[in-house]
Motif scaffolding. Structure first.
Motif, PDB file in Angstrom:
ATOM      1  N   PRO A 177      -6.816   3.215 -14.893  1.00  0.00           N
ATOM      2  CA  PRO A 177      -5.670   2.944 -14.318  1.00  0.00           C
ATOM      3  C   PRO A 177      -5.554   3.017 -12.830  1.00  0.00           C
ATOM      4  O   PRO A 177      -4.588   2.291 -12.196  1.00  0.00           O
ATOM      5  N   LEU A 178      -6.125   4.041 -12.472  1.00  0.00           N
ATOM      6  CA  LEU A 178      -6.070   4.278 -10.959  1.00  0.00           C
ATOM      7  C   LEU A 178      -6.522   3.390 -10.059  1.00  0.00           C
ATOM      8  O   LEU A 178      -6.153   3.168  -8.998  1.00  0.00           O
ATOM      9  N   ILE A 179      -7.582   2.556 -10.818  1.00  0.00           N
ATOM     10  CA  ILE A 179      -8.134   1.560  -9.744  1.00  0.00           C
ATOM     11  C   ILE A 179      -7.201   0.358  -9.582  1.00  0.00           C
ATOM     12  O   ILE A 179      -7.140  -0.234  -8.437  1.00  0.00           O
ATOM     13  N   GLU A 180      -6.578   0.114 -10.609  1.00  0.00           N
ATOM     14  CA  GLU A 180      -5.371  -0.769 -10.381  1.00  0.00           C
ATOM     15  C   GLU A 180      -4.283  -0.404  -9.540  1.00  0.00           C
ATOM     16  O   GLU A 180      -3.870  -1.159  -8.487  1.00  0.00           O
ATOM     17  N   PHE A 181      -4.029   0.901  -9.713  1.00  0.00           N
ATOM     18  CA  PHE A 181      -2.943   1.677  -8.722  1.00  0.00           C
ATOM     19  C   PHE A 181      -3.391   1.454  -7.286  1.00  0.00           C
ATOM     20  O   PHE A 181      -2.440   0.940  -6.366  1.00  0.00           O
ATOM     21  N   TYR A 182      -4.738   1.757  -7.050  1.00  0.00           N
ATOM     22  CA  TYR A 182      -4.952   1.513  -5.635  1.00  0.00           C
ATOM     23  C   TYR A 182      -5.386   0.465  -4.986  1.00  0.00           C
ATOM     24  O   TYR A 182      -5.175   0.140  -3.982  1.00  0.00           O
ATOM     25  N   SER A 183      -5.819  -0.480  -5.960  1.00  0.00           N
ATOM     26  CA  SER A 183      -5.957  -2.046  -5.556  1.00  0.00           C
ATOM     27  C   SER A 183      -4.788  -2.605  -5.109  1.00  0.00           C
ATOM     28  O   SER A 183      -4.789  -3.072  -4.429  1.00  0.00           O
ATOM     29  N   ALA A 184      -3.705  -2.081  -6.076  1.00  0.00           N
ATOM     30  CA  ALA A 184      -2.329  -2.781  -5.644  1.00  0.00           C
ATOM     31  C   ALA A 184      -2.113  -2.194  -4.039  1.00  0.00           C
ATOM     32  O   ALA A 184      -1.527  -3.009  -3.312  1.00  0.00           O
ATOM     33  N   LEU A 185      -2.463  -0.961  -3.708  1.00  0.00           N
ATOM     34  CA  LEU A 185      -1.974  -0.476  -2.650  1.00  0.00           C
ATOM     35  C   LEU A 185      -2.741  -0.982  -1.562  1.00  0.00           C
ATOM     36  O   LEU A 185      -2.220  -1.516  -0.395  1.00  0.00           O
ATOM     37  N   ALA A 186      -4.135  -1.352  -1.695  1.00  0.00           N
ATOM     38  CA  ALA A 186      -5.054  -1.804  -0.751  1.00  0.00           C
ATOM     39  C   ALA A 186      -4.408  -3.017  -0.496  1.00  0.00           C
ATOM     40  O   ALA A 186      -4.612  -3.658   0.536  1.00  0.00           O
ATOM     41  N   ALA A 187      -3.998  -3.895  -1.540  1.00  0.00           N
ATOM     42  CA  ALA A 187      -3.488  -5.470  -1.265  1.00  0.00           C
ATOM     43  C   ALA A 187      -2.143  -5.315  -0.433  1.00  0.00           C
ATOM     44  O   ALA A 187      -1.723  -6.347  -0.358  1.00  0.00           O
ATOM     45  N   GLY A 188      -1.781  -3.994  -0.347  1.00  0.00           N
ATOM     46  CA  GLY A 188      -0.285  -4.080   0.199  1.00  0.00           C
ATOM     47  C   GLY A 188       1.047  -4.520  -0.623  1.00  0.00           C
ATOM     48  O   GLY A 188       2.017  -4.664  -0.262  1.00  0.00           O
ATOM     49  N   LYS A 189       0.762  -4.230  -2.150  1.00  0.00           N
ATOM     50  CA  LYS A 189       1.805  -4.477  -2.800  1.00  0.00           C
ATOM     51  C   LYS A 189       2.594  -3.441  -3.110  1.00  0.00           C
ATOM     52  O   LYS A 189       3.820  -3.821  -3.317  1.00  0.00           O
ATOM     53  N   ASN A 190       2.171  -2.256  -3.041  1.00  0.00           N
ATOM     54  CA  ASN A 190       3.158  -1.045  -2.930  1.00  0.00           C
ATOM     55  C   ASN A 190       3.351  -0.740  -1.595  1.00  0.00           C
ATOM     56  O   ASN A 190       2.604  -1.028  -0.589  1.00  0.00           O
ATOM     57  N   GLN A 191       4.312   0.305  -1.441  1.00  0.00           N
ATOM     58  CA  GLN A 191       4.675   0.954  -0.267  1.00  0.00           C
ATOM     59  C   GLN A 191       3.809   2.108   0.236  1.00  0.00           C
ATOM     60  O   GLN A 191       2.956   2.728  -0.741  1.00  0.00           O
ATOM     61  N   GLY A 192       3.666   2.586   1.290  1.00  0.00           N
ATOM     62  CA  GLY A 192       2.870   3.696   1.844  1.00  0.00           C
ATOM     63  C   GLY A 192       1.519   3.166   2.440  1.00  0.00           C
ATOM     64  O   GLY A 192       1.806   2.024   2.880  1.00  0.00           O
ATOM     65  N   SER A 193       0.773   4.074   2.758  1.00  0.00           N
ATOM     66  CA  SER A 193      -0.553   3.696   3.310  1.00  0.00           C
ATOM     67  C   SER A 193      -1.239   2.744   2.406  1.00  0.00           C
ATOM     68  O   SER A 193      -1.353   2.628   1.243  1.00  0.00           O
ATOM     69  N   ASN A 194      -2.257   2.192   3.121  1.00  0.00           N
ATOM     70  CA  ASN A 194      -3.141   1.155   2.554  1.00  0.00           C
ATOM     71  C   ASN A 194      -4.500   1.632   2.551  1.00  0.00           C
ATOM     72  O   ASN A 194      -5.316   1.129   3.365  1.00  0.00           O
ATOM     73  N   PRO A 195      -4.973   2.275   1.483  1.00  0.00           N
ATOM     74  CA  PRO A 195      -6.609   2.662   1.639  1.00  0.00           C
ATOM     75  C   PRO A 195      -7.442   1.491   1.385  1.00  0.00           C
ATOM     76  O   PRO A 195      -6.881   0.455   0.648  1.00  0.00           O
ATOM     77  N   ARG A 196      -8.598   1.488   1.832  1.00  0.00           N
ATOM     78  CA  ARG A 196      -9.421   0.451   1.685  1.00  0.00           C
ATOM     79  C   ARG A 196     -10.395   0.575   0.309  1.00  0.00           C
ATOM     80  O   ARG A 196     -10.922   1.805   0.231  1.00  0.00           O
ATOM     81  N   HIS A 197     -10.408  -0.267  -0.379  1.00  0.00           N
ATOM     82  CA  HIS A 197     -11.251  -0.264  -1.595  1.00  0.00           C
ATOM     83  C   HIS A 197     -12.572  -0.566  -1.572  1.00  0.00           C
ATOM     84  O   HIS A 197     -12.708  -1.960  -1.232  1.00  0.00           O
ATOM     85  N   ILE A 198     -13.526   0.217  -1.787  1.00  0.00           N
ATOM     86  CA  ILE A 198     -14.798  -0.237  -1.871  1.00  0.00           C
ATOM     87  C   ILE A 198     -15.450   0.025  -3.122  1.00  0.00           C
ATOM     88  O   ILE A 198     -15.522   1.069  -3.713  1.00  0.00           O
ATOM     89  N   ARG A 199     -16.100  -0.943  -3.771  1.00  0.00           N
ATOM     90  CA  ARG A 199     -16.803  -0.978  -5.079  1.00  0.00           C
ATOM     91  C   ARG A 199     -18.333  -0.818  -4.763  1.00  0.00           C
ATOM     92  O   ARG A 199     -18.827  -1.750  -4.346  1.00  0.00           O
ATOM     93  N   ILE A 200     -18.886   0.209  -5.450  1.00  0.00           N
ATOM     94  CA  ILE A 200     -20.286   0.416  -5.392  1.00  0.00           C
ATOM     95  C   ILE A 200     -20.951   0.397  -6.970  1.00  0.00           C
ATOM     96  O   ILE A 200     -20.565   1.117  -7.660  1.00  0.00           O
ATOM     97  N   GLN A 201     -21.892  -0.288  -6.965  1.00  0.00           N
ATOM     98  CA  GLN A 201     -22.680  -0.169  -8.305  1.00  0.00           C
ATOM     99  C   GLN A 201     -23.397   0.954  -8.403  1.00  0.00           C
ATOM    100  O   GLN A 201     -24.261   1.207  -7.534  1.00  0.00           O
ATOM    101  N   GLY A 202     -23.054   2.056  -9.232  1.00  0.00           N
ATOM    102  CA  GLY A 202     -23.526   3.263  -9.310  1.00  0.00           C
ATOM    103  C   GLY A 202     -24.958   3.593 -10.160  1.00  0.00           C
ATOM    104  O   GLY A 202     -25.309   4.758 -10.237  1.00  0.00           O
ATOM    105  N   SER A 203     -25.362   2.485 -10.594  1.00  0.00           N
ATOM    106  CA  SER A 203     -26.891   2.616 -11.017  1.00  0.00           C
ATOM    107  C   SER A 203     -28.061   2.348 -10.193  1.00  0.00           C
ATOM    108  O   SER A 203     -27.749   1.515  -9.125  1.00  0.00           O
ATOM    109  N   GLY A 204     -29.037   3.136 -10.108  1.00  0.00           N
ATOM    110  CA  GLY A 204     -29.720   3.045  -9.029  1.00  0.00           C
ATOM    111  C   GLY A 204     -30.281   4.187  -8.634  1.00  0.00           C
ATOM    112  O   GLY A 204     -29.934   5.428  -8.876  1.00  0.00           O
ATOM    113  N   GLU A 205     -31.225   4.211  -7.414  1.00  0.00           N
ATOM    114  CA  GLU A 205     -31.736   5.236  -6.503  1.00  0.00           C
ATOM    115  C   GLU A 205     -30.483   6.071  -6.080  1.00  0.00           C
ATOM    116  O   GLU A 205     -29.676   5.306  -5.327  1.00  0.00           O
ATOM    117  N   ILE A 206     -30.424   7.216  -6.121  1.00  0.00           N
ATOM    118  CA  ILE A 206     -29.522   8.103  -5.317  1.00  0.00           C
ATOM    119  C   ILE A 206     -29.356   7.870  -3.735  1.00  0.00           C
ATOM    120  O   ILE A 206     -28.237   7.311  -3.194  1.00  0.00           O
TER     121      ILE A 206
END
Ligand code: AMP
Length: 224
Positions: A177-206
């Protein structure tokens, strides 16, 4: 550079955290490592946390917030930090926000549950250094021995399959549920700072995953 690495247990957070924090010259703040150090040192916190960790459950929000707040007052956090394994609940994220702990980038590693069960089942660690290996994907030079010290590798108690399944359930229920919490922040829906959300596929070479994370952070850091 204030980065939060988010993802299920076994998504490669710890491995990437070491690489990324090295790359940017910021400390890796891993609540899991801090708790394991307390268990090893047999402090009262460690003794209380061990049972919870071995069962794959979460240590209480108050304890974790106390640990992190104290750690972040260290001099080495002045120019940034990489949070690994924290926050893990909405309450921790709110506690962190209330304490004025800022985040600029949320890096989310995505990996399927079945992949995770395969990954964690084969994970081996060198306890003293925290170095990790995998029997299949990243084996040590000599079976079951650390590459640098030659000391034996161990399986974490919470990497046993039954516990991994429980950790995944806990993740989906409490941490995802934190992903939604932070996505909302990133989209500026909540008050406070707006972190940028980066989604990365975690399967593959390190190395490929590391490059993808760094590329995304650098691009967005430049504002492009
Ligand atoms: P990790 O190495 O991040 O997978 O953490 C190992 C275990 O430590 C978890 O399964 C939890 O029992 C505990 N733990 C680590 N970080 C937290 C946190 N932020 N909140 C609660 N429990 C935690």
């Amino acid at each position: 550079m204030k980065i939060l690495l988010l993802g299920p247990p076994g998504s490669g957070k710890g491995t990437q955290a070491k690489l990324i924090s090295g790359q940017f010259g910021i400390p890796q703040i891993s609540t899991g490592d801090m708790l394991r150090a307390a268990v090893k040192a047999r402090t009262s916190l460690g003794l209380a946390a061990k049972k919870i960790m071995d069962a794959g459950e979460l240590v209480s929000d108050d304890i974790i917030l106390g640990l992190v707040k104290e750690r972040l007052t260290n001099q080495d956090c002045q120019h940034g930090y990489l949070l690994d394994g924290f926050p893990r609940t909405i309450a921790q994220a709110e506690g962190m926000r209330d304490a004025g702990i800022e985040i600029e980038f949320i890096v989310e590693l995505q990996v399927d549950d079945e992949d995770i069960i395969r990954r964690l089942g084969g994970r081996r660690i060198h306890e003293a250094s925290g170095r990790t290996y995998h029997v299949e994907f990243n084996p040590p030079k000599v079976k079951d021995l650390d590459d640098f010290t030659g000391e034996p590798l161990l399986q974490r108690a919470d990497d046993r399959e039954e516990t991994v399944r429980n950790r995944l359930q806990v993740y989906h229920r409490q941490t995802a549920p934190l992903i939604e919490f932070y996505s909302a922040l990133a989209a500026g829906k909540n008050q406070g700072s707006n972190p940028r959300h980066i989604r990365i596929q975690g399967s593959g070479e390190i190395g490929d995953i590391q490059q993808a994370i760094i590329r995304n952070i650098n691009t967005r850091h430049d504002g492009s």
